[in-house]
Design an enzyme around this catalytic site. Structure first.
Site, PDB file in Angstrom:
ATOM      1  CE1 TYR A  10      -2.586   7.661 -21.574  1.00 60.38           C
ATOM      2  CE2 TYR A  10      -3.968   6.469 -20.003  1.00 60.38           C
ATOM      3  CZ  TYR A  10      -2.781   6.591 -20.709  1.00 60.38           C
ATOM      4  OH  TYR A  10      -1.793   5.654 -20.548  1.00 60.38           O
ATOM      5  CG  HIS A  13       1.913  -1.999 -24.946  1.00 64.62           C
ATOM      6  ND1 HIS A  13       0.593  -1.596 -24.945  1.00 64.62           N
ATOM      7  CD2 HIS A  13       2.525  -1.282 -23.968  1.00 64.62           C
ATOM      8  CE1 HIS A  13       0.418  -0.668 -24.025  1.00 64.62           C
ATOM      9  NE2 HIS A  13       1.569  -0.463 -23.410  1.00 64.62           N
ATOM     10  NE  ARG A  58       9.811 -11.101  32.085  1.00 64.24           N
ATOM     11  CZ  ARG A  58      10.923 -10.365  32.287  1.00 64.24           C
ATOM     12  NH1 ARG A  58      10.816  -9.103  32.649  1.00 64.24           N
ATOM     13  NH2 ARG A  58      12.117 -10.892  32.106  1.00 64.24           N
TER      14      ARG A  58
END
Length: 485
Positions: free
Chosen positions: A39, A67, A263
């Site tokens: 790929y 791109h 507190r």
């Protein structure tokens, strides 16, 4: 964290050099074998993987970068831009991405200079890594677009020359390896987590100073009480508050029970500690991992196509950081509100003004703090579940980790300013205090603030004082005898 913004020497170990070299040789061997698709090296990108790529490695490099150079918006902060390069170099140094040693070396050389790529803030969905922002970073290193040198923005080719760098030369595999990872997300999330951790220490210290100046009874940090709550980080936070409050003398004029902004601080800050701790652990996993596709495993003769570039872990971690940081910001704003109220601030004048009506002291400071908290709340919507399909439904589910991480970074910066504002307010409260601070460590912190910030006797601009106080507080907590996981 400050080191990221200035030149830093990064060296590759002998093991890393061997791993990168071995990985590159394996990739080159795979690409020489006819018929074995890889790929991005032999194919188009994204859903166009079903088509062949360009003929030469140089053209394939342009194929991926051009791109993707579409980012918009303001520039990412320089620390994130430089940290992204550092994270990318670390990932590639595992040798599983097939990047060349010269490319990894070039990233390290960049970090040794004042160079920083210009990366637009908008463009990534965090699914195939940070494709668009990293493409802009790589283009800067090639001399395309813009860059910074020592904080000055200029054309990238000029910046390379000023920094003593040469334009980066890449082939298709190098280009894809540089953009196909979560490095921007991880960098922003990591910097946000570090800032949040430090601000949590600041919040603990400021809460103790507030309680001491008010003369609050320290019963809310009683170890037995907090142990009974069942959350270890709450008990630990109580111990740290007690450390700051050692020697405090309660005022007989205070109520039996303080408002929740005093507190319940062990419970609030303890929960934030747990959330920030989990976020840091998650980002640490990302930093140790390899976020790329495909990965190359020579021992198995394996080219593994998968989804390690999917930035969901840091997306969840960043959203949680934003939530925790915002609640700590809510606490700081409420503590400022307590200090301006003569009914709750231990008998001091309204707005901590030396001459109410003639002087207004921290009145504008409180309004600014309210504005910051509102901005933090608006930005707190989780990004990690805003999935929108894109890329011809190739990216049909996406994590938006980059947006989550950048938002967390921005939230952490706002919290620093809120704490700076609270620091100025506490310094003024101490100035107007007849009884004085009674806990020695709280007294030391007030003294550090007082050394840099004058009391407000006559109204003056406080914008710079707020930023100075934030810096003072950061330095004061960095040397304290505890560590946050």
């Amino acid at each position: 964290m400050d080191l990221i913004g200035r030149p830093t020497t990064i060296e590759l170990s002998e093991d890393a050099i061997a791993q990168v070299t071995r990985g590159r040789e394996f990739v080159e061997g795979v690409l020489r074998r006819n018929g074995r698709p890889v790929y991005g090296a032999t194919t188009g990108f994204g859903p166009l993987v079903v088509f062949g790529g360009r003929d030469s490695a140089t053209e394939q490099c342009d194929n991926v970068l051009q791109h993707l150079t579409v980012g918009q918006g303001a520039d990412l902060p320089i620390p994130i831009a430089r940290a992204s390069i550092l994270v990318r170099a670390r990932s590639l140094a595992h040798g599983l991405s097939g990047a060349s040693l010269s490319t990894v070396d070039a990233l390290c050389r960049m970090l040794s200079t004042g160079f920083a790529p210009v990366i637009p803030i908008w463009g990534s969905v965090g699914a195939s890594g940070d494709l668009v922002p990293l493409a802009h970073a790589v283009q800067s290193l090639r001399g395309v677009g813009h860059a910074y040198v020592d904080g000055e923005r200029m054309p990238a080719r000029d910046a390379l020359g000023v920094a003593g760098l040469t334009p980066l030369e890449l082939d298709g595999r190098d280009a894809l390896a540089l953009v196909n990872g979560t490095s921007v997300t991880t960098a922003a999330a990591g910097l946000a987590a570090l800032s949040a951790r430090r601000s949590l220490q600041v919040a603990t210290a400021l809460t103790a100073v507030l309680a001491d100046l008010l003369g609050a009874t320290p019963a809310f940090v009683a170890p037995s009480l907090l142990k009974a709550f069942g959350h270890p980080d709450v008990a630990t936070t109580g111990q740290e508050l007690a450390w700051w409050l050692e020697g405090t003398t309660p005022s007989p004029d205070r109520p039996l029970q303080e408002p929740y902004s005093v507190r319940c601080t062990p419970q609030l800050l303890g929960a934030a500690r747990s959330a920030i701790g989990w976020s840091i652990e998650t980002v640490s996993h990302d930093l140790r991992g390899v976020s790329d596709n495909p990965l190359f495993f020579e021992d198995e003769d394996l080219v593994a196509h998968g989804g390690n570039f999917f930035g969901q872990p840091s997306a969840f971690a960043s959203d949680l950081l934003s939530s925790a940081v915002t609640q700590v910001g809510n606490l700081a704003e409420r503590q400022i509100d307590m200090l301006v109220d003569p009914g709750r601030n231990g008998g001091r004048p309204p707005m901590l003004a030396s001459e109410p009506g003639r002087q207004h002291s921290i009145q504008g400071l409180q309004v600014m703090s309210t504005s910051l908290v509102a901005a933090m709340r608006r930005a707190c919507t989780p990004a990690a579940m805003q999935s929108l399909p894109t890329n011809l439904h190739n990216q049909d589910v996406v994590p938006f980790g980059t947006q989550a991480a950048v938002t967390a970074y921005e939230q952490a910066q706002k919290l620093r300013l809120l704490h700076g504002a609270l620091g100025v307010a506490l310094r003024q409260a101490a100035h107007l205090d007849n009884r004085g601070s009674t806990a020695s460590r709280c007294t030391d912190l007030v003294a550090a603030l007082s050394e840099r910030i004058d009391p407000i006797i006559h109204d003056r601009p406080l914008d710079e004082d707020i930023r100075i106080a934030a810096d003072v507080l950061d330095r004061q907590v960095e040397t304290k005898p505890w560590s946050y996981r």
